[in-house]
Design a protein around this motif. Structure first.
Motif, PDB file in Angstrom:
ATOM      1  N   GLU A 134       0.823  -1.207   0.000  1.00  0.00           N
ATOM      2  CA  GLU A 134       0.000   0.000   0.000  1.00  0.00           C
ATOM      3  C   GLU A 134       0.860   1.262   0.000  1.00  0.00           C
ATOM      4  O   GLU A 134       0.543   2.244  -0.685  1.00  0.00           O
ATOM      5  CB  GLU A 134      -0.941  -0.005   1.214  1.00  0.00           C
ATOM      6  N   SER A 135       1.970   1.244   0.755  1.00  0.00           N
ATOM      7  CA  SER A 135       2.882   2.400   0.771  1.00  0.00           C
ATOM      8  C   SER A 135       3.494   2.610  -0.601  1.00  0.00           C
ATOM      9  O   SER A 135       3.648   3.743  -1.070  1.00  0.00           O
ATOM     10  CB  SER A 135       3.991   2.179   1.799  1.00  0.00           C
ATOM     11  N   LEU A 136       3.841   1.507  -1.272  1.00  0.00           N
ATOM     12  CA  LEU A 136       4.436   1.561  -2.604  1.00  0.00           C
ATOM     13  C   LEU A 136       3.445   2.162  -3.612  1.00  0.00           C
ATOM     14  O   LEU A 136       3.787   3.051  -4.397  1.00  0.00           O
ATOM     15  CB  LEU A 136       4.856   0.158  -3.024  1.00  0.00           C
ATOM     16  N   LYS A 137       2.213   1.670  -3.593  1.00  0.00           N
ATOM     17  CA  LYS A 137       1.202   2.186  -4.513  1.00  0.00           C
ATOM     18  C   LYS A 137       0.954   3.674  -4.285  1.00  0.00           C
ATOM     19  O   LYS A 137       0.841   4.458  -5.236  1.00  0.00           O
ATOM     20  CB  LYS A 137      -0.109   1.408  -4.341  1.00  0.00           C
ATOM     21  N   LYS A 138       0.872   4.073  -3.026  1.00  0.00           N
ATOM     22  CA  LYS A 138       0.636   5.477  -2.702  1.00  0.00           C
ATOM     23  C   LYS A 138       1.791   6.341  -3.178  1.00  0.00           C
ATOM     24  O   LYS A 138       1.572   7.419  -3.765  1.00  0.00           O
ATOM     25  CB  LYS A 138       0.457   5.629  -1.183  1.00  0.00           C
ATOM     26  N   PHE A 139       3.024   5.885  -2.974  1.00  0.00           N
ATOM     27  CA  PHE A 139       4.197   6.660  -3.368  1.00  0.00           C
ATOM     28  C   PHE A 139       4.224   6.921  -4.863  1.00  0.00           C
ATOM     29  O   PHE A 139       4.380   8.064  -5.309  1.00  0.00           O
ATOM     30  CB  PHE A 139       5.477   5.921  -2.944  1.00  0.00           C
ATOM     31  N   PHE A 140       4.075   5.864  -5.660  1.00  0.00           N
ATOM     32  CA  PHE A 140       4.177   6.022  -7.110  1.00  0.00           C
ATOM     33  C   PHE A 140       2.968   6.758  -7.690  1.00  0.00           C
ATOM     34  O   PHE A 140       3.123   7.538  -8.635  1.00  0.00           O
ATOM     35  CB  PHE A 140       4.356   4.666  -7.783  1.00  0.00           C
ATOM     36  N   THR A 141       1.796   6.547  -7.139  1.00  0.00           N
ATOM     37  CA  THR A 141       0.613   7.262  -7.620  1.00  0.00           C
ATOM     38  C   THR A 141       0.757   8.757  -7.381  1.00  0.00           C
ATOM     39  O   THR A 141       0.487   9.579  -8.275  1.00  0.00           O
ATOM     40  CB  THR A 141      -0.661   6.738  -6.931  1.00  0.00           C
ATOM     41  N   GLU A 142       1.209   9.137  -6.182  1.00  0.00           N
ATOM     42  CA  GLU A 142       1.393  10.549  -5.864  1.00  0.00           C
ATOM     43  C   GLU A 142       2.526  11.164  -6.682  1.00  0.00           C
ATOM     44  O   GLU A 142       2.425  12.308  -7.140  1.00  0.00           O
ATOM     45  CB  GLU A 142       1.663  10.723  -4.373  1.00  0.00           C
ATOM     46  N   ALA A 143       3.609  10.403  -6.872  1.00  0.00           N
ATOM     47  CA  ALA A 143       4.740  10.915  -7.649  1.00  0.00           C
ATOM     48  C   ALA A 143       4.334  11.188  -9.091  1.00  0.00           C
ATOM     49  O   ALA A 143       4.671  12.226  -9.668  1.00  0.00           O
ATOM     50  CB  ALA A 143       5.897   9.918  -7.609  1.00  0.00           C
ATOM     51  N   ILE A 144       3.600  10.264  -9.682  1.00  0.00           N
ATOM     52  CA  ILE A 144       3.214  10.403 -11.092  1.00  0.00           C
ATOM     53  C   ILE A 144       2.208  11.533 -11.284  1.00  0.00           C
ATOM     54  O   ILE A 144       2.285  12.288 -12.260  1.00  0.00           O
ATOM     55  CB  ILE A 144       2.654   9.068 -11.623  1.00  0.00           C
ATOM     56  N   THR A 145       1.281  11.686 -10.356  1.00  0.00           N
ATOM     57  CA  THR A 145       0.274  12.743 -10.492  1.00  0.00           C
ATOM     58  C   THR A 145       0.832  14.122 -10.128  1.00  0.00           C
ATOM     59  O   THR A 145       0.498  15.111 -10.781  1.00  0.00           O
ATOM     60  CB  THR A 145      -0.952  12.444  -9.611  1.00  0.00           C
ATOM     61  N   ASN A 146       1.696  14.196  -9.117  1.00  0.00           N
ATOM     62  CA  ASN A 146       2.213  15.493  -8.665  1.00  0.00           C
ATOM     63  C   ASN A 146       3.465  15.940  -9.427  1.00  0.00           C
ATOM     64  O   ASN A 146       3.541  17.080  -9.888  1.00  0.00           O
ATOM     65  CB  ASN A 146       2.524  15.443  -7.163  1.00  0.00           C
ATOM     66  N   ARG A 147       4.425  15.053  -9.570  1.00  0.00           N
ATOM     67  CA  ARG A 147       5.699  15.432 -10.212  1.00  0.00           C
ATOM     68  C   ARG A 147       5.567  15.467 -11.739  1.00  0.00           C
ATOM     69  O   ARG A 147       6.115  16.362 -12.387  1.00  0.00           O
ATOM     70  CB  ARG A 147       6.798  14.453  -9.799  1.00  0.00           C
ATOM     71  N   TYR A 148       4.854  14.508 -12.296  1.00  0.00           N
ATOM     72  CA  TYR A 148       4.754  14.413 -13.758  1.00  0.00           C
ATOM     73  C   TYR A 148       3.406  14.888 -14.299  1.00  0.00           C
ATOM     74  O   TYR A 148       3.175  14.822 -15.514  1.00  0.00           O
ATOM     75  CB  TYR A 148       5.012  12.965 -14.207  1.00  0.00           C
ATOM     76  N   LEU A 149       2.537  15.367 -13.407  1.00  0.00           N
ATOM     77  CA  LEU A 149       1.282  16.044 -13.768  1.00  0.00           C
ATOM     78  C   LEU A 149       0.299  15.174 -14.551  1.00  0.00           C
ATOM     79  O   LEU A 149      -0.545  15.688 -15.290  1.00  0.00           O
ATOM     80  CB  LEU A 149       1.590  17.316 -14.585  1.00  0.00           C
ATOM     81  N   LEU A 150       0.385  13.870 -14.398  1.00  0.00           N
ATOM     82  CA  LEU A 150      -0.529  12.980 -15.110  1.00  0.00           C
ATOM     83  C   LEU A 150      -1.818  12.791 -14.311  1.00  0.00           C
ATOM     84  O   LEU A 150      -1.774  12.501 -13.119  1.00  0.00           O
ATOM     85  CB  LEU A 150       0.124  11.618 -15.359  1.00  0.00           C
ATOM     86  N   ASN A 151      -2.929  12.947 -14.980  1.00  0.00           N
ATOM     87  CA  ASN A 151      -4.226  12.704 -14.340  1.00  0.00           C
ATOM     88  C   ASN A 151      -4.270  11.263 -13.831  1.00  0.00           C
ATOM     89  O   ASN A 151      -3.935  10.334 -14.554  1.00  0.00           O
ATOM     90  CB  ASN A 151      -5.346  12.947 -15.361  1.00  0.00           C
ATOM     91  N   GLY A 152      -4.682  11.090 -12.574  1.00  0.00           N
ATOM     92  CA  GLY A 152      -4.671   9.769 -11.948  1.00  0.00           C
ATOM     93  C   GLY A 152      -5.484   8.720 -12.676  1.00  0.00           C
ATOM     94  O   GLY A 152      -5.232   7.519 -12.524  1.00  0.00           O
ATOM     95  N   ARG A 153      -6.450   9.155 -13.498  1.00  0.00           N
ATOM     96  CA  ARG A 153      -7.282   8.162 -14.200  1.00  0.00           C
ATOM     97  C   ARG A 153      -6.504   7.408 -15.266  1.00  0.00           C
ATOM     98  O   ARG A 153      -6.957   6.377 -15.759  1.00  0.00           O
ATOM     99  CB  ARG A 153      -8.508   8.835 -14.816  1.00  0.00           C
ATOM    100  N   TYR A 154      -5.317   7.917 -15.628  1.00  0.00           N
ATOM    101  CA  TYR A 154      -4.487   7.234 -16.625  1.00  0.00           C
ATOM    102  C   TYR A 154      -3.526   6.221 -15.992  1.00  0.00           C
ATOM    103  O   TYR A 154      -2.809   5.530 -16.689  1.00  0.00           O
ATOM    104  CB  TYR A 154      -3.690   8.239 -17.456  1.00  0.00           C
TER     105      TYR A 154
END
Length: 284
Positions: A134-154
């Motif tokens: 769960e920590s791993l999923k949260k880390f990468f999801t937040e990194a991709i949406t915040n740092r790389y600006l990708l909409n989470g639905r992708y």
């Protein structure tokens, strides 16, 4: 003057209407520093710099086996469908990855085929503490949406199968809105961060999960296009071709042995019949 936080491979930075805009190295195209720069312009900038200094994959998924090249980009920053190196040309997808065999300059690439699914597979090194899923999923999801600006639905999924972490990014042409960053650009930025060659001005992504740094031994990126790639046998690696040849030879050898065996059995049966007839004649 201003600093392009999301791309250090730029020059001539200026503020216009409150937005930092800079000239991408090698192409002269001005980019918006509030969002990601296209992969095509980034590759072109990198080439300019270099000149001066566990799961089963989808059937049509393929890797980038060619690596870095000096691409031709449209004025919008996207790849041109046809790329050439001298007199050798090939067709690419929206991620700039070759999807056909290499041909001469007469090659026709009628459209830029969209990469709709990108699979990022990473193998992490041994850790002192086990990774919490769960920590791993949260880390990468937040990194991709915040740092790389990708909409989470992708972000289709983040799967952990020790020691492999697999991230699926899916974005087909009908889903992508004009303001959305492209998954091909996100994957390129992310791969550079993982490999310690960050494009960001502030350096690499801090990959620490549960207070322990995450170190990767191997990273692979696979691409799935809306239209299947067009590779022939010529594009297969020598090792794979050798395996195929060995299998074919084994099959042919098996057929030959089977035919010879049947022939020998046939002759033996025939000889027995003849001998039986001769014995019967003698008895009479």
């Amino acid at each position: 003057a201003c600093i392009c936080e999301k791309n250090k491979r730029v020059t001539n930075c200026q503020v216009a209407n409150g937005v930092c805009r800079c000239e991408s190295v090698g192409s002269g195209v001005f980019v918006n520093c509030d969002t990601l720069t296209s992969k095509c312009l980034l590759m072109k900038a990198e080439m300019k710099g270099s000149k001066s200094g566990r799961r089963e994959k989808p059937k049509d998924a393929f890797e980038d086996t060619d690596g870095l090249y000096d691409p031709e980009c449209e004025n919008t920053g996207v790849f041109k469908a046809k790329q050439c190196n001298g007199t050798t040309c090939w067709c690419v997808n929206t991620a700039g990855v070759r999807r056909t065999d290499k041909h001469d300059a007469d090659l026709k690439c009628n459209q830029l085929v969209r990469t709709m699914w990108i699979i990022i597979e990473m193998k992490h090194a041994e850790r002192n503490t086990p990774l919490n899923t769960e920590s791993l999923k949260k880390f990468f999801t937040e990194a991709i949406t915040n740092r790389y600006l990708l909409n989470g639905r992708y972000i289709s999924s983040v799967v952990y199968e020790k020691p492999f972490i697999t991230i699926d990014l899916k974005q087909n042409s009908s889903e992508k809105s004009p303001g959305d960053v492209d998954i091909a650009d996100v994957a390129y930025y992310f791969e550079k961060d993982v490999k310690g060659d960050s494009i960001f001005h502030d350096g690499a992504l801090n990959m620490s999960i549960d207070n322990e740094r995450l170190v990767f031994e191997k990273t692979a990126v696979y691409y799935v296009d809306e239209i299947a790639p067009e590779f022939s046998m010529k594009s297969l690696t020598p090792g794979l071709i050798a395996v195929i040849v060995v299998v074919i030879v084994a099959i042919v050898a098996g057929i030959v042995v089977l035919v010879l065996t049947r022939r020998r059995k046939g002759k033996y049966v025939k000889a027995e019949v003849i001998n039986f007839r001769l014995w019967c004649m003698c008895g009479e």
